[in-house]
Design a protein around this motif. Structure first.
Motif, PDB file in Angstrom:
ATOM      1  N   VAL A  39       0.860  -1.191   0.000  1.00  0.00           N
ATOM      2  CA  VAL A  39       0.000   0.000   0.000  1.00  0.00           C
ATOM      3  C   VAL A  39       0.894   1.238   0.000  1.00  0.00           C
ATOM      4  N   LYS A  40       0.270   2.403  -0.149  1.00  0.00           N
ATOM      5  CA  LYS A  40       1.025   3.648  -0.230  1.00  0.00           C
ATOM      6  C   LYS A  40       0.595   4.608   0.876  1.00  0.00           C
ATOM      7  N   ALA A  41       1.473   5.574   1.146  1.00  0.00           N
ATOM      8  CA  ALA A  41       1.151   6.670   2.060  1.00  0.00           C
ATOM      9  C   ALA A  41       1.498   7.965   1.341  1.00  0.00           C
ATOM     10  N   SER A  42       0.526   8.865   1.234  1.00  0.00           N
ATOM     11  CA  SER A  42       0.757  10.121   0.520  1.00  0.00           C
ATOM     12  C   SER A  42       1.740  10.997   1.300  1.00  0.00           C
ATOM     13  N   GLU A  43       2.250  12.011   0.622  1.00  0.00           N
ATOM     14  CA  GLU A  43       3.215  12.911   1.256  1.00  0.00           C
ATOM     15  C   GLU A  43       2.605  13.625   2.459  1.00  0.00           C
ATOM     16  N   SER A  44       1.341  14.017   2.334  1.00  0.00           N
ATOM     17  CA  SER A  44       0.683  14.706   3.458  1.00  0.00           C
ATOM     18  C   SER A  44       0.544  13.777   4.662  1.00  0.00           C
ATOM     19  N   ILE A  45       0.272  12.495   4.402  1.00  0.00           N
ATOM     20  CA  ILE A  45       0.153  11.508   5.485  1.00  0.00           C
ATOM     21  C   ILE A  45       1.514  11.302   6.145  1.00  0.00           C
ATOM     22  N   LYS A  46       2.570  11.229   5.328  1.00  0.00           N
ATOM     23  CA  LYS A  46       3.919  11.039   5.872  1.00  0.00           C
ATOM     24  C   LYS A  46       4.333  12.229   6.739  1.00  0.00           C
ATOM     25  N   LYS A  47       4.001  13.445   6.293  1.00  0.00           N
ATOM     26  CA  LYS A  47       4.337  14.640   7.077  1.00  0.00           C
ATOM     27  C   LYS A  47       3.575  14.657   8.394  1.00  0.00           C
ATOM     28  N   LEU A  48       2.294  14.259   8.336  1.00  0.00           N
ATOM     29  CA  LEU A  48       1.482  14.203   9.556  1.00  0.00           C
ATOM     30  C   LEU A  48       2.046  13.180  10.537  1.00  0.00           C
ATOM     31  N   ALA A  49       2.501  12.024  10.000  1.00  0.00           N
ATOM     32  CA  ALA A  49       3.081  10.983  10.852  1.00  0.00           C
ATOM     33  C   ALA A  49       4.385  11.459  11.484  1.00  0.00           C
ATOM     34  N   ASP A  50       5.210  12.144  10.705  1.00  0.00           N
ATOM     35  CA  ASP A  50       6.466  12.680  11.241  1.00  0.00           C
ATOM     36  C   ASP A  50       6.201  13.711  12.333  1.00  0.00           C
ATOM     37  N   LYS A  51       5.200  14.537  12.116  1.00  0.00           N
ATOM     38  CA  LYS A  51       4.860  15.577  13.085  1.00  0.00           C
ATOM     39  C   LYS A  51       4.417  14.964  14.412  1.00  0.00           C
ATOM     40  N   LYS A  52       3.685  13.859  14.341  1.00  0.00           N
ATOM     41  CA  LYS A  52       3.163  13.213  15.549  1.00  0.00           C
ATOM     42  C   LYS A  52       4.072  12.104  16.066  1.00  0.00           C
ATOM     43  N   GLY A  53       5.177  11.864  15.388  1.00  0.00           N
ATOM     44  CA  GLY A  53       6.130  10.848  15.841  1.00  0.00           C
ATOM     45  C   GLY A  53       5.639   9.431  15.644  1.00  0.00           C
ATOM     46  N   ILE A  54       4.876   9.190  14.571  1.00  0.00           N
ATOM     47  CA  ILE A  54       4.323   7.861  14.287  1.00  0.00           C
ATOM     48  C   ILE A  54       5.168   7.186  13.219  1.00  0.00           C
ATOM     49  N   LYS A  55       5.527   5.932  13.468  1.00  0.00           N
ATOM     50  CA  LYS A  55       6.310   5.169  12.488  1.00  0.00           C
ATOM     51  C   LYS A  55       5.383   4.523  11.470  1.00  0.00           C
ATOM     52  N   ILE A  56       5.710   4.677  10.181  1.00  0.00           N
ATOM     53  CA  ILE A  56       4.991   3.993   9.105  1.00  0.00           C
ATOM     54  C   ILE A  56       5.981   3.088   8.395  1.00  0.00           C
ATOM     55  N   LYS A  57       5.715   1.771   8.411  1.00  0.00           N
ATOM     56  CA  LYS A  57       6.612   0.801   7.784  1.00  0.00           C
ATOM     57  C   LYS A  57       5.897   0.214   6.570  1.00  0.00           C
ATOM     58  N   LEU A  58       6.408   0.525   5.386  1.00  0.00           N
ATOM     59  CA  LEU A  58       5.793   0.046   4.148  1.00  0.00           C
ATOM     60  C   LEU A  58       6.684  -1.010   3.507  1.00  0.00           C
ATOM     61  N   HIS A  59       6.075  -2.132   3.124  1.00  0.00           N
ATOM     62  CA  HIS A  59       6.826  -3.234   2.511  1.00  0.00           C
ATOM     63  C   HIS A  59       6.028  -3.846   1.364  1.00  0.00           C
ATOM     64  N   ASN A  60       6.768  -4.428   0.417  1.00  0.00           N
ATOM     65  CA  ASN A  60       6.150  -5.142  -0.702  1.00  0.00           C
ATOM     66  C   ASN A  60       6.426  -6.639  -0.656  1.00  0.00           C
ATOM     67  N   ILE A  61       7.326  -7.042   0.238  1.00  0.00           N
ATOM     68  CA  ILE A  61       7.668  -8.463   0.377  1.00  0.00           C
ATOM     69  C   ILE A  61       7.380  -8.873   1.807  1.00  0.00           C
ATOM     70  N   ILE A  62       6.635  -9.945   1.956  1.00  0.00           N
ATOM     71  CA  ILE A  62       6.075 -10.268   3.269  1.00  0.00           C
ATOM     72  C   ILE A  62       7.152 -10.648   4.287  1.00  0.00           C
ATOM     73  N   TYR A  63       8.189 -11.385   3.868  1.00  0.00           N
ATOM     74  CA  TYR A  63       9.180 -11.791   4.869  1.00  0.00           C
ATOM     75  C   TYR A  63      10.006 -10.600   5.354  1.00  0.00           C
ATOM     76  N   LYS A  64      10.134  -9.550   4.517  1.00  0.00           N
ATOM     77  CA  LYS A  64      10.822  -8.340   4.976  1.00  0.00           C
ATOM     78  C   LYS A  64       9.955  -7.588   5.989  1.00  0.00           C
ATOM     79  N   LEU A  65       8.641  -7.620   5.789  1.00  0.00           N
ATOM     80  CA  LEU A  65       7.727  -7.004   6.759  1.00  0.00           C
ATOM     81  C   LEU A  65       7.836  -7.698   8.110  1.00  0.00           C
TER      82      LEU A  65
END
Length: 729
Positions: free
Chosen positions: A579-605
């Motif tokens: 899945v994706k996270a838009s730039e505005s979502i990423k900025k909001l997460a950074d502002k609130k100190g929330i980690k977003i981990k995005l992966h395309n391969i399940i074993y790496k997740l």
């Protein structure tokens, strides 16, 4: 004297005449109330004297009437008090009442219920407004509140009519004239990276494998392949990774034929064995495709022999499983494999009824920003067209559009054809059965019934848990009462008050702080099957004693503001798969100190998840030995008025550093840990004593040494712990 009595008697007679006049007056309504004259006998002598005095002051009838009214009001009030006794309220109770329902029945607020439950052994912290109360507790609360209870009349609940949709009956069988041939549904199974997608790639003359993350399939793909001979075959490409076992099982449940792909150089692997088991459970025939035969190290015969141990017997060994040696990358023998598939399909005589209501199975579901919830489905009966009303699981759809595997709009889908359906109210789960119904109203009835059945099952399970908890609390309460049985009533009350003082004014409230040793997760995936695979892996987590794992929310679609808010509230981490996270979502997460981990391969997740778990674990202290010494002699020195024990030692390993920590070992047991108060070589204070040197040392604690004791010099280091959880790959 006689004259005074006569005057008094005359006044009494005058008063009596006035009262007769009052009795003759009609009833009057004064100040909104109706008053009647009071008979003479109703007033004692004191009242008559009072009336006589007032009568002389004002001889008007109205004044006398006013006084009579006043006396009558007082008497009427007394009579009313005698006639209307103070009655207590009566509460209608029933079994399985919640806290909120009982409060409403009593006309009280919820706080009143909590206060009544103090000192009862019930854990108020776990009591919510929707918590179900035991019947004994309900009666006790009503009685404590000064009320009476009566059992509500049991309403004979009408049995709800089953309005579920079911498949059409197959008995008697459909008319053979109605049945038409359909394409076989073929599922490609095998171990990860054995070439399943590349095989399908070559058959479709496309580059599906090149577009997949990490070169591995991570959700089911359904494709219709047109053979040069004019035959059509519907292929399902399933993931081979260990995490996608449920997807593979779902693929075999809707298939007619399974092509088992085994790499010639690797042989039989773990997911190969699992795929064979799925095919056996579904009762589906196998075709063996031995891939990568173009490699020098390829050994197809070894593969066939290994499969004998799993009851897969090829035709050359007397079995019924066709084996084809192929090279999916170079396109060798693919037509032989296709012909073997078509031949097996002809033997199976695959036909379906293309008329009547549609039946099918959801292969995969996902959410699209522009199109909304979408499902990939295989039609098994009937012909699906735009405008059809479908039901799957606890949702329904009025079909707006149909798409093929290339995203091209189609008008209809017949049995055996994979199709993407647009128009769902909510996303159904992968594996749900699709049924067509007559109207939207009928679809809503079906969904309402299925929701009702699920709620009843959930309530039954919840009730079992509640009853077990209540039994546990009751036993604990009885045990506590037994401990206090020897005390008097006042002493018992005092002890209970002290024990429960901290909960007297407390109320159940939402958790505001999360334990530091808890990892809260928000899981988002591209399709329902991906989320299902991740959740099934998380279900295997068995290290709650190290770090608790709390799944706050899971769903499909890109990362949203709601996900950020949840992560902030629970101090959680967002894991997104494909899945994706838009730039505005990423900025909001950074502002609130929330980690977003995005992966395309399940074993790496999963690896990233394990790293996050490791960070939540407290570091462990590891002791590293720097030097060892033996006590050869003991003596004491006088410092001021105190005698301090001193050990004469010799270092036989490493060195002794006064800055480090030391421990004293006697008979293999540590009897002291701490620092040295002095370390000397001969008469000089030193910082370090090396191997082979003698020294004298004293401890920071007054302990007697013994010859033969061991002095260990060590260093403490904090080392980050790693979780012992093994997801299985």
């Amino acid at each position: 004297m006689n004259r005074g009595l006569l005057l008094r008697f005359e006044k009494l007679l005058q008063l009596r005449g006035a009262c007769r006049q009052l009795r003759a007056l009609p009833s009057r309504k004064v100040c909104g109330a109706r008053w009647k004259p009071v008979p003479w006998s109703a007033h004692p002598m004191g009242s008559l004297l009072l009336q006589a005095q007032l009568w002389q002051k004002d001889r008007s009838v109205g004044a006398a009437l006013s006084q009579c009214r006043h006396l009558a009001t007082k008497e009427e009030t007394k009579k009313k008090k005698k006639k209307i006794p103070q009655t207590r309220g009566e509460v209608e109770i029933r079994q399985k009442m919640t806290v909120e329902e009982l409060a409403q029945a009593m006309g009280k607020d919820i706080d009143h219920i909590y206060e009544a439950l103090l000192y009862t052994g019930i854990n108020l912290d776990s009591l919510e407004p929707d918590s179900i109360l035991h019947e004994d507790h309900i009666k006790m609360i009503v009685q404590k509140s000064g009320m009476k209870y009566k059992s509500a009349k049991l309403k004979e609940e009408k049995e709800r009519k089953n309005t579920d949709a079911v498949k059409r009956q197959v008995v008697p069988p459909a008319d053979p004239a109605v049945l038409t041939p359909r394409p076989p549904v073929v599922t490609i199974l095998g171990h990860v990276d054995h070439g399943k997608t590349t095989l399908l790639d070559s058959l479709r003359k496309t580059q599906v494998a090149a577009m997949e993350a990490g070169g591995i399939t991570q959700h089911i793909g359904a494709f219709l392949v047109h053979m040069p001979s004019g035959e059509k075959i519907t292929f399902l490409d399933t993931p081979g990774h260990a995490a996608f076992s449920a997807m593979r099982a779902r693929g075999t449940n809707v298939t007619d034929i399974v092509i088992l792909v085994v790499a010639a150089e690797d042989g039989v692997m773990q997911q190969t064995i699992e795929s064979i088991q799925h095919a056996k459970n579904a009762g589906v025939p196998l075709i063996l495709a031995i891939n990568k035969c173009d490699k020098p190290e390829a050994d197809p015969e070894r593969v066939k022999k290994e499969l004998l141990a799993h009851d897969v017997v090829c035709e050359e060994f007397g079995g019924d499983v066709q084996a084809v040696n192929i090279s999916a990358l170079k396109g060798e023998n693919l037509m032989v494999l296709a012909e073997a598939t078509v031949a097996l399909a002809e033997i199976l005589e695959l036909k379906a009824d293309a008329t009547g209501l549609v039946e099918g199975t959801v292969i995969e579901s996902r959410k699209d920003k522009g199109k909304g919830p979408l499902t990939t489905a295989i039609i098994q009966r009937g012909t699906l067209r735009k405008g059809c009303v479908l039901v799957a699981g606890k949702t329904w759809a009025k079909v707006r559009f149909l798409f093929d595997e290339n995203g091209k709009a189609v008008d209809a889908a017949s049995p055996g054809i994979p199709v993407e359906i647009m128009g769902w109210k909510e996303s159904p789960s992968a594996g749900d059965e699709i049924l067509e119904v007559e109207s939207e109203q009928r679809a809503q009835e079906v969904v309402a019934w299925r929701t009702y059945v699920e709620q009843q099952e959930r309530m039954k399970k919840d009730l079992e848990v509640i009853e077990a908890k209540q039994k546990e609390h009751r036993l604990a309460y009885e045990k506590q009462q037994q401990k206090l049985a020897h005390l008097t009533w006042r002493q018992r009350k005092a002890v209970l008050y002290k024990a429960n003082k901290h909960v007297m004014f407390s109320r159940p409230k939402e958790r505001t702080e999360v334990d530091e040793n808890t990892l809260s997760l928000i899981v988002k995936g591209d399709v329902d099957g991906s989320v299902e695979a991740i959740l099934s892996i998380l279900d295997s987590y068995d290290c709650e004693d190290e770090c608790k794992l709390d799944i706050v929310y899971f769903g499909m679609g890109d990362i949203s503001e709601n996900d950020i808010s949840l992560a902030e509230a629970f101090n959680g981490v967002i894991f997104g798969f494909s899945v994706k996270a838009s730039e505005s979502i990423k900025k909001l997460a950074d502002k609130k100190g929330i980690k977003i981990k995005l992966h395309n391969i399940i074993y790496k997740l999963i690896d990233d998840l394990k790293d996050e778990l490791n960070r939540r674990l407290p570091p462990t202290v590891v002791e590293t030995t720097i030097g060892e010494a033996s006590v050869l002699d003991t003596f004491s020195v006088t410092v001021g008025k105190n005698k301090i024990p001193v050990a004469g030692c010799r270092v036989h390993k490493g060195l002794l550093d006064r800055k480090m920590k030391f421990k004293l070992i006697r008979n293999r047991e540590v009897i002291w840990k701490g620092c040295l108060s002095s370390l000397k070589h001969h008469k000089d204070d030193v910082q370090v004593i090396k191997t082979g040197m003698d020294c004298g040392l004293s401890l920071d604690k007054n302990l007697e040494f013994r010859i033969g004791d061991e002095i260990i010099c060590y260093e403490e280091k904090e080392v980050q712990q790693t979780t012992s959880w093994d997801p299985g790959f």
